[in-house]
Design a protein around this motif. Sequence first.
Motif, PDB file in Angstrom:
ATOM      1  N   LYS A 294       0.847  -1.197   0.000  1.00 18.26           N
ATOM      2  CA  LYS A 294       0.000   0.000   0.000  1.00 18.26           C
ATOM      3  C   LYS A 294       0.887   1.253   0.000  1.00 18.26           C
ATOM      4  N   PRO A 295       1.709   1.440  -1.046  1.00 17.12           N
ATOM      5  CA  PRO A 295       2.682   2.544  -1.033  1.00 17.12           C
ATOM      6  C   PRO A 295       2.056   3.932  -0.984  1.00 17.12           C
TER       7      PRO A 295
ATOM      8  N   LEU B 121       1.513  10.401  11.553  1.00 16.02           N
ATOM      9  CA  LEU B 121       2.954  10.691  11.590  1.00 16.02           C
ATOM     10  C   LEU B 121       3.296  12.117  11.167  1.00 16.02           C
ATOM     11  N   LYS B 122       2.279  12.942  10.922  1.00 13.45           N
ATOM     12  CA  LYS B 122       2.586  14.256  10.357  1.00 13.45           C
ATOM     13  C   LYS B 122       3.432  15.131  11.281  1.00 13.45           C
TER      14      LYS B 122
ATOM     15  N   SER C 150       3.225   9.264   2.968  1.00 12.00           N
ATOM     16  CA  SER C 150       2.666   8.032   2.422  1.00 12.00           C
ATOM     17  C   SER C 150       3.530   6.873   2.927  1.00 12.00           C
ATOM     18  N   CYS C 151       3.051   5.669   2.733  1.00 12.12           N
ATOM     19  CA  CYS C 151       3.848   4.499   3.111  1.00 12.12           C
ATOM     20  C   CYS C 151       5.160   4.467   2.337  1.00 12.12           C
ATOM     21  N   ASN C 152       5.147   4.926   1.085  1.00  8.91           N
ATOM     22  CA  ASN C 152       6.359   4.956   0.282  1.00  8.91           C
ATOM     23  C   ASN C 152       7.409   5.887   0.914  1.00  8.91           C
ATOM     24  N   ILE C 153       6.968   7.019   1.398  1.00 15.14           N
ATOM     25  CA  ILE C 153       7.882   7.959   2.056  1.00 15.14           C
ATOM     26  C   ILE C 153       8.352   7.384   3.391  1.00 15.14           C
ATOM     27  N   PHE C 154       7.452   6.730   4.117  1.00 15.89           N
ATOM     28  CA  PHE C 154       7.827   6.129   5.399  1.00 15.89           C
ATOM     29  C   PHE C 154       8.839   5.002   5.195  1.00 15.89           C
TER      30      PHE C 154
ATOM     31  N   GLN D  52       8.934  -0.528  12.254  1.00 19.33           N
ATOM     32  CA  GLN D  52       8.339  -1.760  11.736  1.00 19.33           C
ATOM     33  C   GLN D  52       6.995  -2.091  12.378  1.00 19.33           C
ATOM     34  N   HIS D  53       6.721  -1.533  13.553  1.00 19.94           N
ATOM     35  CA  HIS D  53       5.416  -1.744  14.190  1.00 19.94           C
ATOM     36  C   HIS D  53       4.283  -1.175  13.336  1.00 19.94           C
ATOM     37  N   SER D  54       4.581  -0.211  12.484  1.00 17.34           N
ATOM     38  CA  SER D  54       3.562   0.386  11.606  1.00 17.34           C
ATOM     39  C   SER D  54       3.510  -0.279  10.235  1.00 17.34           C
ATOM     40  N   GLY D  55       4.361  -1.252  10.004  1.00 18.50           N
ATOM     41  CA  GLY D  55       4.442  -1.894   8.697  1.00 18.50           C
ATOM     42  C   GLY D  55       3.138  -2.503   8.219  1.00 18.50           C
TER      43      GLY D  55
END
Length: 107
Positions: free
Chosen positions: A42-43, A50-51, A60-64, A82-85
């Motif tokens: 889900k990139p 997280l803002k 986004s997930c891609n940025i994270f 990784q807990h938010s993965g």
Amino acid sequence: VATLLVEDSETCSVLQSLGSLCDCPLQEDPCTLCKDEGPITKPDKTLNFLKDQFMGMEPSCNIFEAYARSLPKNSDECINVQHSGGLCGCKPAENHCDPCPGYPREK
């Protein structure tokens, strides 16, 4: 834009932590958002919680994932990331905790 930033500024630090988006070399053995080092599925999902860590920008997930790659693999910060993965589509850990055992969940 980067040439207008002061090296020790918070904005510069955030930009440097996303260097893998610009093909900057990764450190040896970098962290990945997915603990199994698999891809995020889900990139484009936005992680608005997280803002504050991203100076008001909702990553986004891609940025994270790019941020995760700026961290050492075995660091406490990597483990925390990784807990938010799962929010980004990482596969669940083996024998993971199911918060609603016996009830199907929406995907």
